[in-house]
Write a protein that holds these residues in place. Structure first.
Motif, PDB file in Angstrom:
ATOM      1  N   ASP A  64       0.827  -1.206   0.000  1.00 41.45           N
ATOM      2  CA  ASP A  64       0.000   0.000   0.000  1.00 41.45           C
ATOM      3  C   ASP A  64       0.860   1.254   0.000  1.00 41.45           C
ATOM      4  O   ASP A  64       1.989   1.237   0.467  1.00 41.45           O
ATOM      5  N   TYR A  65       0.263   2.332  -0.482  1.00 43.58           N
ATOM      6  CA  TYR A  65       0.984   3.606  -0.537  1.00 43.58           C
ATOM      7  C   TYR A  65       1.516   4.001   0.844  1.00 43.58           C
ATOM      8  O   TYR A  65       2.641   4.472   0.986  1.00 43.58           O
ATOM      9  N   ASP A  66       0.689   3.740   1.861  1.00 42.82           N
ATOM     10  CA  ASP A  66       1.084   4.130   3.219  1.00 42.82           C
ATOM     11  C   ASP A  66       2.208   3.260   3.786  1.00 42.82           C
ATOM     12  O   ASP A  66       2.782   3.576   4.815  1.00 42.82           O
ATOM     13  N   ASP A  67       2.508   2.124   3.125  1.00 44.34           N
ATOM     14  CA  ASP A  67       3.580   1.236   3.604  1.00 44.34           C
ATOM     15  C   ASP A  67       4.966   1.697   3.169  1.00 44.34           C
ATOM     16  O   ASP A  67       5.973   1.175   3.652  1.00 44.34           O
ATOM     17  N   VAL A  68       4.999   2.626   2.228  1.00 42.50           N
ATOM     18  CA  VAL A  68       6.286   3.005   1.622  1.00 42.50           C
ATOM     19  C   VAL A  68       7.264   3.517   2.685  1.00 42.50           C
ATOM     20  O   VAL A  68       6.919   4.354   3.513  1.00 42.50           O
ATOM     21  N   ILE A  69       8.471   2.986   2.672  1.00 35.33           N
ATOM     22  CA  ILE A  69       9.510   3.457   3.599  1.00 35.33           C
ATOM     23  C   ILE A  69      10.624   4.134   2.793  1.00 35.33           C
ATOM     24  O   ILE A  69      10.621   4.102   1.554  1.00 35.33           O
ATOM     25  N   TYR A  70      11.556   4.724   3.496  1.00 30.59           N
ATOM     26  CA  TYR A  70      12.739   5.354   2.875  1.00 30.59           C
ATOM     27  C   TYR A  70      12.358   6.439   1.856  1.00 30.59           C
ATOM     28  O   TYR A  70      13.016   6.587   0.819  1.00 30.59           O
ATOM     29  N   ARG A  71      11.278   7.178   2.116  1.00 25.91           N
ATOM     30  CA  ARG A  71      10.859   8.223   1.168  1.00 25.91           C
ATOM     31  C   ARG A  71      11.970   9.262   0.970  1.00 25.91           C
ATOM     32  O   ARG A  71      12.287   9.641  -0.159  1.00 25.91           O
ATOM     33  N   GLN A  72      12.543   9.704   2.100  1.00 23.81           N
ATOM     34  CA  GLN A  72      13.613  10.711   2.023  1.00 23.81           C
ATOM     35  C   GLN A  72      14.822  10.162   1.260  1.00 23.81           C
ATOM     36  O   GLN A  72      15.388  10.804   0.388  1.00 23.81           O
ATOM     37  N   ARG A  73      15.199   8.956   1.654  1.00 23.25           N
ATOM     38  CA  ARG A  73      16.370   8.346   1.025  1.00 23.25           C
ATOM     39  C   ARG A  73      16.189   8.200  -0.477  1.00 23.25           C
ATOM     40  O   ARG A  73      17.085   8.493  -1.262  1.00 23.25           O
ATOM     41  N   MET A  74      15.016   7.702  -0.868  1.00 25.15           N
ATOM     42  CA  MET A  74      14.796   7.456  -2.301  1.00 25.15           C
ATOM     43  C   MET A  74      14.895   8.763  -3.092  1.00 25.15           C
ATOM     44  O   MET A  74      15.405   8.773  -4.198  1.00 25.15           O
ATOM     45  N   LYS A  75      14.401   9.841  -2.455  1.00 27.55           N
ATOM     46  CA  LYS A  75      14.532  11.153  -3.106  1.00 27.55           C
ATOM     47  C   LYS A  75      16.005  11.499  -3.296  1.00 27.55           C
ATOM     48  O   LYS A  75      16.429  11.937  -4.365  1.00 27.55           O
ATOM     49  N   ARG A  76      16.772  11.305  -2.218  1.00 28.82           N
ATOM     50  CA  ARG A  76      18.208  11.610  -2.260  1.00 28.82           C
ATOM     51  C   ARG A  76      18.913  10.731  -3.299  1.00 28.82           C
ATOM     52  O   ARG A  76      19.708  11.216  -4.101  1.00 28.82           O
ATOM     53  N   LYS A  82      -3.100   8.613  -4.835  1.00 25.82           N
ATOM     54  CA  LYS A  82      -1.881   9.411  -4.661  1.00 25.82           C
ATOM     55  C   LYS A  82      -0.727   8.881  -5.531  1.00 25.82           C
ATOM     56  O   LYS A  82       0.328   9.489  -5.593  1.00 25.82           O
ATOM     57  N   TRP A  83      -0.945   7.753  -6.162  1.00 24.42           N
ATOM     58  CA  TRP A  83       0.154   7.089  -6.884  1.00 24.42           C
ATOM     59  C   TRP A  83      -0.127   6.989  -8.376  1.00 24.42           C
ATOM     60  O   TRP A  83      -1.101   6.391  -8.804  1.00 24.42           O
ATOM     61  N   LYS A  84       0.752   7.610  -9.171  1.00 24.31           N
ATOM     62  CA  LYS A  84       0.539   7.607 -10.624  1.00 24.31           C
ATOM     63  C   LYS A  84       1.408   6.563 -11.330  1.00 24.31           C
ATOM     64  O   LYS A  84       1.295   6.372 -12.532  1.00 24.31           O
ATOM     65  N   GLY A  85       2.288   5.925 -10.551  1.00 23.63           N
ATOM     66  CA  GLY A  85       3.255   5.013 -11.167  1.00 23.63           C
ATOM     67  C   GLY A  85       2.705   3.609 -11.367  1.00 23.63           C
ATOM     68  O   GLY A  85       1.497   3.392 -11.444  1.00 23.63           O
ATOM     69  N   CYS A  86       3.630   2.668 -11.434  1.00 19.38           N
ATOM     70  CA  CYS A  86       3.316   1.269 -11.720  1.00 19.38           C
ATOM     71  C   CYS A  86       2.470   0.640 -10.617  1.00 19.38           C
ATOM     72  O   CYS A  86       2.758   0.759  -9.439  1.00 19.38           O
TER      73      CYS A  86
END
Ligand code: FAD
Ligand code: SF4
Ligand code: SF4
Ligand code: FES
Lengths: 342, 282
Positions: free
Chosen positions: B156-168, B187-191
């Motif tokens: 689920d979208y709310d399960d996503v971790i490492y949001r900051q890291r992935m941006k970096r 909220k999710w337009k991707g795959c």
């Protein structure tokens, strides 16, 4: 402990053996087979306790507990500090059978081999004198002849053989020679090797190319049959001298969270909990896979990893199994199937 | 690599303090952990993919993979999913609280062997931590490695971790992060779909690519098949496996698969070493 250390042999009378055991038991915990009900088990002999091994074949349970004691506290936590308290001093075991010493050699390869050693096993093993007693007449379910575990050429301090009114004694280590030197009056020298009549085992397990045969027998119907019989009681793993699997359990310190003991408890691959990870997934859910784990660990993975079968032919798992599963029979059927396919 | 307390004391952990707590999602937190003693801070180092055993006195002990850069000496981070006794205890830790740490143990991803190669990393759920450590390592040594794809699969979208890291990470050169959500979300337009769906659009030079993965067993199975389909050689596929662990040092037996031990032979295995094992791996 190593191979032959002296060209001399000794004799000790049965009366003097009792004297020797009395004197040793004053110096260190001394374990020997003690009869309770119809079975023998290793118990501590206090000074003055008479050794009574008339009718002794082997102990009901293996000698593992003297080296990997059930419930040993391997780690302690005290007010912010962790410490490992090791077994100190010496201990001795008399009357262990050669097959069970071979089992210790298996445990040595697991506990002291590979990348790490188990620090508690190491201390106990190094500081326990081993006085095995050679077997003349094997038990009903023994097949040590097949597993080549009937004779001992290493890993003992003094090897005893019952030759009637005397025991023949072969020293196998410096510590063994020192015991003889310190108790000169009890021993007489002998130039002869021990000679006894060896009654052959009734049961047989053909080990020729066994790991190879097992590798191809994973899908055999024999495992389904065995799994149908087995009730997952884990008596086989509990009674096997080479089974060592354990869990580490925190003695929860409910009374005082500042004092916690971490206990090493035996665990058994026959049980579901053995492979259950957080989330509830059990990696070896079907009983067949747990049964296979037992046989494959003993007879395939053991030779692959440690260069030795993890079965020494003691027959205990046969004796203890309430479902009458017999390892020699199971492997016999696997081999028959294999030979027929050829 | 250097191990705390070495061999003489199999089970004695070193003391370490929690230095940071980051709530990643409702059930996953990342803890920063630093050894208390100078000597231990100096001697502790690890390879991405290795793990430590964390002890909470009176509660228990459990294995966790480092998710931080191996460059930071004496300090590491763990991402914990709250699932049971120990993990729940770890959720109650605050900055400054002390835990026991022993390790690092096992074999990690072969970051030496991977030099000069392109890398596809596939993480599923709480399998992300060891791969995050690989990514941090690659970024810290960017010139040593080729193109990198980080593929992350999550429910689920709310399960996503490492949001900051992935941006970096996305800002790093030649590094692409792609995510697949199993459950569609406004909220999710991707795959949307399982993580292997991301393989469809992947253009890789298979002969020069290593495939790394960590996640639930069923995902690992399909990712491995996917790697093979992409043309990655079996010998270039590395998989991190999970089993119940009690000792971490090859003695307790719990983590065995066939004749292998996940704690000492793994947790990261080369696919060719486990492909034809007596027991089912997945
Ligand atoms: C090499 C390795 C690396 C890992 N890395 C990470 C990581 O980075 N992050 C992370 O979060 N996790 C990681 N894990 C997993 C982590 O170790 C486990 O989640 C942890 O051990 C759980 O411990 P616990 O005490 O919290 O759970 P437990 O209390 O042991 O069990 C929790 C749950 O498991 C089930 N369960 C367990 N035993 C039983 C039983 N006897 N009967 C019924 N149900 C049972 C139940 O559902 C229970 O609620 C890793 C594991 C390994 C092997
Ligand atoms: S498998 Fe059975 S016969 Fe073999 S050593 Fe173990 S208990 Fe004895
Ligand atoms: S003793 Fe027999 S019934 Fe019990 S677990 Fe072993 S094989 Fe199964
Ligand atoms: S965790 Fe104990 S043998 Fe691997």
């Amino acid at each position: 402990m190593g191979g032959p250390i002296s060209s001399k042999y000794y004799l000790i009378s049965k009366k003097d053996l009792q004297r020797l055991l009395d004197s040793l038991s004053k110096k260190m915990p001394l374990f020997a087979p003690v009869k309770h009900g119809k079975d023998f088990n290793f118990k501590r002999l206090e000074s003055g306790d008479k050794l009574d091994i008339a009718g002794y074949t082997n102990t009901e349970y293996p000698p593992r507990g003297m080296f990997l004691p059930e419930g040993e506290a391997v780690l302690e936590y005290n007010k912010g500090k962790f410490s490992e308290n090791f077994f100190k001093g010496k201990a001795a075991v008399f009357g262990i059978r050669p097959c069970d010493v071979h089992a210790l050699l298996v445990l040595d390869r697991v506990m002291l081999g590979h990348d790490h050693f188990e620090s508690h096993y190491k201390r106990r093993r190094e500081n326990t004198l081993v006085f095995p007693l050679v077997c003349g007449t094997p038990g009903e379910n023994c097949f040590c002849d097949s597993m080549l575990t009937r004779n001992l050429v290493e890993s003992f301090d003094l090897l005893f053989t019952d030759i009637g009114h005397h025991y023949h004694v072969e020293p196998g280590s410096k510590a063994g020679l020192e015991i003889i030197a310190a108790n000169k009056g009890l021993f007489q020298e002998s130039v002869h090797k021990a000679a006894i009549v060896e009654v052959p085992c009734k049961k047989k397990l053909d080990t020729a190319n066994l790991p190879g045969i097992l590798a191809k027998a994973r899908a055999s119907g024999v495992w389904d049959e065995v799994a149908k019989q087995c009730v997952s009681c884990a008596s086989c793993t509990f009674s096997c001298p080479t089974c060592y699997c354990f869990s580490l359990v925190h003695d929860s310190g409910i009374a005082d969270p500042e004092h916690v003991k971490v206990i090493r408890e035996l665990d058994y691959c026959m049980l579901l909990r053995y492979s259950r990870v957080a989330g509830g997934l059990v990696f070896r859910e079907p009983r067949k896979e747990r049964v296979q784990q037992f046989f494959y660990h003993k007879l395939a993975y053991g030779p692959e990893n440690e260069g030795r079968f993890h079965c020494v032919g003691c027959g205990r798992c046969i004796t203890e199994c309430m479902a009458h599963i017999d390892i020699t029979d199971v492997i016999g059927r696997i081999r028959d199937e294999h030979d027929k396919r050829k | 690599m250097s191990m705390i307390n070495g061999n003489e004391e199999s089970y004695r952990p070193a003391l370490a303090a929690v230095t940071s707590v980051l709530q990643e999602n409702a059930r996953i937190r990342t803890l920063g952990i630093t050894f208390r003693l100078d000597a231990e801070r100096k001697s502790f180092s690890f390879n991405p993919g290795q793990f430590v055993m964390i002890t909470l006195p009176g509660i228990g002990e459990a294995p966790f993979s480092m998710c931080s850069s191996p460059k930071e000496k004496g300090h590491f981070e763990l991402s914990i999913r709250n699932l049971g006794n120990v993990t729940d205890g770890m959720f109650r830790l605050r900055k400054g609280d002390v835990v026991g740490v022993r390790g690092p143990y096992g074999h990690g991803y072969p970051v030496q062997e991977m030099k000069g190669r392109d890398i596809v990393l596939v993480a599923g759920g709480i399998g992300f931590p060891p791969l995050a450590s690989v990514v941090e390592h690659v970024i810290a040594n960017r010139a040593d490695y080729g193109k990198v794809w980080v593929l992350y699969g999550v429910k689920d979208y709310d399960d996503v971790i490492y949001r900051q890291r992935m941006k970096r990470w996305s800002k790093a050169k030649d590094l692409e992060v792609r995510m697949a959500l199993e459950t569609p979300c406004s909220k999710w337009k991707g795959c949307v779909g399982v993580v292997t769906k991301l393989f469809n659009k992947l253009k890789i030079d298979a002969g020069n690519t290593v495939g790394l993965s960590c996640g639930p067993p069923i995902m690992l199975k399909f990712v491995t098949l996917g790697f093979e389909k992409l043309g990655i050689r079996d010998g270039d596929i590395f998989i991190s496996l999970e089993r119940l662990m009690q000792c971490g040092i090859g003695k307790c037996g719990h983590c065995n698969i066939g004749n292998k031990y996940v704690c000492t032979d793994g947790p990261v295995f080369r696919y060719t070493d486990i492909k034809n094992m007596a027991e089912e791996v997945w």
